[in-house]
Design an enzyme around this catalytic site. Structure first.
Site, PDB file in Angstrom:
ATOM      1  N   ASP A   1       0.832  -1.202   0.000  1.00 54.79           N
ATOM      2  CA  ASP A   1       0.000   0.000   0.000  1.00 54.79           C
ATOM      3  C   ASP A   1       0.871   1.258   0.000  1.00 54.79           C
ATOM      4  O   ASP A   1       2.092   1.208   0.283  1.00 54.79           O
ATOM      5  CB  ASP A   1      -0.891  -0.054   1.256  1.00 54.79           C
ATOM      6  CG  ASP A   1      -2.147   0.793   1.146  1.00 54.79           C
ATOM      7  OD1 ASP A   1      -2.271   1.568   0.174  1.00 54.79           O
ATOM      8  OD2 ASP A   1      -2.997   0.696   2.052  1.00 54.79           O
ATOM      9  N   ASP A  14     -10.726   2.211  -3.318  1.00 55.76           N
ATOM     10  CA  ASP A  14     -11.330   1.922  -2.014  1.00 55.76           C
ATOM     11  C   ASP A  14     -12.847   1.953  -2.103  1.00 55.76           C
ATOM     12  O   ASP A  14     -13.533   1.613  -1.135  1.00 55.76           O
ATOM     13  CB  ASP A  14     -10.856   2.931  -0.963  1.00 55.76           C
ATOM     14  CG  ASP A  14      -9.515   2.536  -0.368  1.00 55.76           C
ATOM     15  OD1 ASP A  14      -9.153   1.351  -0.466  1.00 55.76           O
ATOM     16  OD2 ASP A  14      -8.833   3.409   0.176  1.00 55.76           O
TER      17      ASP A  14
HETATM   18  C1  DGJ Z   1      -5.784   2.011   1.925  1.00 55.02           C
HETATM   19  C2  DGJ Z   1      -6.165   0.804   1.130  1.00 55.02           C
HETATM   20  O1  DGJ Z   1      -6.703   1.177  -0.094  1.00 55.02           O
HETATM   21  C3  DGJ Z   1      -7.134  -0.043   1.937  1.00 55.02           C
HETATM   22  O2  DGJ Z   1      -7.536  -1.146   1.181  1.00 55.02           O
HETATM   23  C4  DGJ Z   1      -6.488  -0.467   3.220  1.00 55.02           C
HETATM   24  O3  DGJ Z   1      -5.420  -1.327   2.943  1.00 55.02           O
HETATM   25  C5  DGJ Z   1      -6.012   0.753   3.980  1.00 55.02           C
HETATM   26  N1  DGJ Z   1      -5.208   1.608   3.179  1.00 55.02           N
HETATM   27  C6  DGJ Z   1      -5.246   0.341   5.216  1.00 55.02           C
HETATM   28  O4  DGJ Z   1      -4.680   1.395   5.861  1.00 55.02           O
END
Ligand code: DGJ
Length: 721
Positions: A471, A541
């Site tokens: 990430d 997301d």
């Molecule tokens: C952002 C990501 O897009 C999410 O899926 C998740 O992993 C969060 N970060 C965790 O902090």
């Protein structure tokens, strides 16, 4: 195929359906001639065609002001007042250049740029070297062509062949001079949870700039643009797409000149970019993939998808069956312990889910997003039995184990930051601009990359981890490295991305059995550079089953559906509060690398049965997701129906998936015309219990079922044998 008239210096590059022609004009400048549908290259090699395209208004005289020469790599300060492709400053401050042809060669395959993402193989590469008559600079222009693709890959390498240093202020990857500007331009713009929304605007006079200056390719703008003829549609007409194989700050500009021509060029964003080239040094620009399509946007997208699958994504993964993941993020956020995770794993195994991915919160002091980043050791207080315990529990249930990292980041409240505050980008004494309470590690420094490599490797070796979600949750500010000298601070953003690639290269090579997924606060760094290392990327997301139709539609403009991680999440949706049927959520997620992201322990038996059914059905079509051609049939942007279709290369199998957005009274006769089938083959449409020829299904189409708001349908189509 590449054909060259060595005497006249005419270069004809032929891909599957296009020709790209350039030549050295009387002034010695490398000049654009033609890019479009395949032509008879010999006409250009043997006749005077090239000369009929003499530039206006000052002929071949580069030394005339207002020259509008269609240059293959535009230089600065000799009367071409449009933006140059490169701008550099000699030690005496002089900055004009006059590049002329020096030499060329054709080599088999594609150039290897080490850890800088690049086409992994290729048919042939033409390299033309240009020499500056006013300095010691040389530029090599590379063109890689593939017989089976309509993508041509280009980049430029700038070399300081002198002794004195030169400061690069701009070094784009490619320049394409089109004789007219009668195009619209498409970009993929967006924001967090709404990435890659296609937007088409006229070019007009002057410059359209598609860019990011955030140190990453960004949610706001993807490193992609397409020029669309006014007649270009989804299924027909001409367009030219460009996609940078790069993950940092970028710019693609389309400049319509006062003479009516169009200069499309792009590469590393020149804003906030400087690079000192010492004598003898070279600068390699990222590659740009250009695609010409005479079959509309759909044709362009299918070519880009094949290009990524065949030439950019790790060949060991590109066509590999993807793990079906349960990720705990939206189920628990930071609030979990071992028992909660075990419960989720226990609920997942009987449904056919094969991999459990433990998301943020397992390490350091990390119970919210204010602390812990950088401390890559498991928090055994929170997770009794550690990662090993979770991995073993997964194994007992016949599942694999995956883990979340955010390797590029640090919280000020972390052991790492307390020990090494200088590891973070920024200037000590200046309050940092925080995003999600975190700072970025200075990956322009090898010692920082080495530190993170060791820390992550240690975890990956500590137990059986087969999947990593990488990430990245903030972009760059206070562009400053404590270790770079004054004159090299402008190198930071690009050096940072090179550091990211270096770490990705080292980790993916050291752990070849680990499947890596990219992510950046959703889809904030969904680009070709990342796809080189991460065979799939978390698309957004936003997992809402309606919003996702738009996000996946836009993303598919230039990336394969198999590269999109698509999960089913809970309702009401955490981002939009919308309620959509579980079946629809599953179906939209089936148009990518599918998975789940919700608390399975809270589902009732019916819902569990539905998920079981979804996974079983996905296993019947996942080969189409991996290898098929995508046809976008009905757009959620301008109709009440979203519909996409995947067709196998041999046209024996197809999968149609769609969603009706809103119930509208008397909306009874919506017909979807299928695409990509063989008109002469007969097909069965399983759900309808009918057989029909490809011709009928494409020309007459199929009537949609009656559906409520956000209702979805599928048609599984197979050739009658
Ligand atoms: C952002 C990501 O897009 C999410 O899926 C998740 O992993 C969060 N970060 C965790 O902090």
């Amino acid at each position: 195929m590449i054909k060259i008239d060595n005497k006249k210096k005419v270069f004809v590059l032929d891909g599957k359906n296009y020709s790209y022609i350039i030549y050295v004009n009387e002034a010695g400048t490398l000049q654009f001639v033609y890019y479009g549908k395949k032509v008879d290259g010999d006409d250009y090699l043997t006749s005077v065609y090239a000369k009929t395209l003499a530039p206006e208004p000052n002929g071949f005289n580069i030394d005339n002001a207002f020259n509008g020469m269609p240059s293959e790599y535009a230089f600065f300060g000799k009367g071409d007042y449009r933006a140059p492709s490169t701008l550099f400053v000699r030690e005496d401050g002089f900055r004009a250049s006059r590049f002329v042809y020096k030499s060329h060669e054709v080599v088999d395959g594609a150039p290897d740029f080490g850890s800088l993402p690049h086409a992994r193989r290729g048919g042939k590469t033409l390299c033309i070297v240009l020499k500056d008559e006013l300095s010691d600079m040389e530029i090599s222009l590379n063109y890689t062509v593939f017989d089976d693709s309509d993508v041509i890959v280009r980049n430029a390498i700038l070399r300081n062949c002198g002794k004195n240093k030169v400061r690069l202020n701009k070094a784009f990857s490619f320049c394409l001079e089109l004789p007219d500007a009668q195009y619209d331009i498409m970009r993929l713009q967006g924001r967090w949870a709404q990435e890659r929304m296609p937007e088409v605007t006229p070019i007009g006079k002057g410059t359209v700039r598609v860019d990011s200056s955030q140190g990453g390719s960004s949610h706001a703008m993807n490193p992609f643009a397409a020029l669309l003829r006014k007649t270009c549609t989804e299924t027909s007409g001409e367009c030219i797409g460009v996609n940078l194989i790069y993950s940092g700050s970028f710019a693609i500009t389309a400049e319509a000149s006062c003479f009516g021509a169009l200069r499309l060029q792009g590469g590393i964003n020149d804003l906030n970019f400087e690079w000192i080239l010492d004598g003898g040094e070279k600068f390699v620009t990222p590659q740009a993939a250009l695609c010409y399509s005479a079959e509309g946007l759909g044709g362009m997208s299918r070519e880009f998808a094949d290009f990524y699958r065949n030439y950019i994504i790790d060949p060991a993964r590109a066509y590999m069956r993807r793990p079906i993941v349960i990720n705990n993020w939206e189920a628990t956020y930071f609030n979990f312990n071992r028992d909660k995770l075990f419960d989720i794993i226990d609920a997942a195994a009987p449904l056919g889910i094969d991999t459990f991915v433990l998301d943020d919160g397992w390490f350091g002091k990390r119970d919210d997003d204010k602390s812990g980043l950088g401390d890559w050791f498991v928090n055994e207080k929170k997770l009794e039995g550690g990662l090993k315990g979770v991995a073993e529990h997964c194994a007992e249930k016949g599942m694999k184990f995956g883990l979340w990292f955010e390797p590029e980041m640090v919280n000020e409240d972390s052991d790492l930051y307390r020990a090494h505050p200088d590891f973070a980008i920024g200037k000590r004494g200046v309050t940092p601009s925080r995003q999600r309470n975190q700072l970025i590690l200075d990956f322009s420094r090898k010692d920082v990359v080495d530190y993170i490599y060791d820390a992550v490797s240690k975890v990956l070796k500590s137990c059986n981890i087969s999947y990593v979600k990488w990430d990245m949750n903030r972009f760059m500010t206070e562009f400053y490295s404590e270790k770079l000298p004054y004159e090299r601070q402008g190198e930071l953003a690009h050096r940072y991305i090179l550091g990211v690639y270096d770490l990705a290269h080292r980790l993916t090579s050291a752990f070849p059995n680990v499947f890596f997924e990219g992510c950046a606060g959703g889809g904030g760094r969904f680009d070709g550079g990342m796809l080189y290392y991460f065979s799939q990327i978390w698309t957004s997301d936003d997992t809402d089953a309606f919003e996702r139709t738009k996000i996946q539609w836009g993303t598919s403009m230039c990336y394969p559906v198999s590269a999109m991680s698509c999960h089913v999440s809970a309702c009401p949706n955490h981002q939009t509060q919308r309620i959509t049927p579980l079946a629809t959520r599953g179906l939209i997620a089936s148009l990518g690398a599918t998975g789940y992201e919700l608390d399975l322990t809270k589902l009732d038996d019916c819902e569990k049965e539905e998920i079981k059914r979804q996974i079983a059905s996905y296993k019947n079509i996942d080969e189409l997701v991996l290898r098929g051609d995508l046809y976008r049939l009905s757009s959620p942007f301008n109709s009440n129906y979203f519909c996409e279709m995947l067709v196998s290369k041999d046209k024996s199998q197809a999968y149609v998936a769609g969603e009706r957005i809103h119930g509208v009274p008397c909306d009874l006769n919506y017909i979807i015309k299928l695409k990509g089938l063989d008109p002469n083959k007969r097909y069965t449409v399983k759900e309808l219990g009918i057989t029909a020829s490809g011709k009928t299904l494409e020309n007459a189409g199929l009537l949609l079922p009656r559906l409520p708001d956000f209702g979805a349908w599928t048609w599984n189509i197979t050739e009658c044998k």
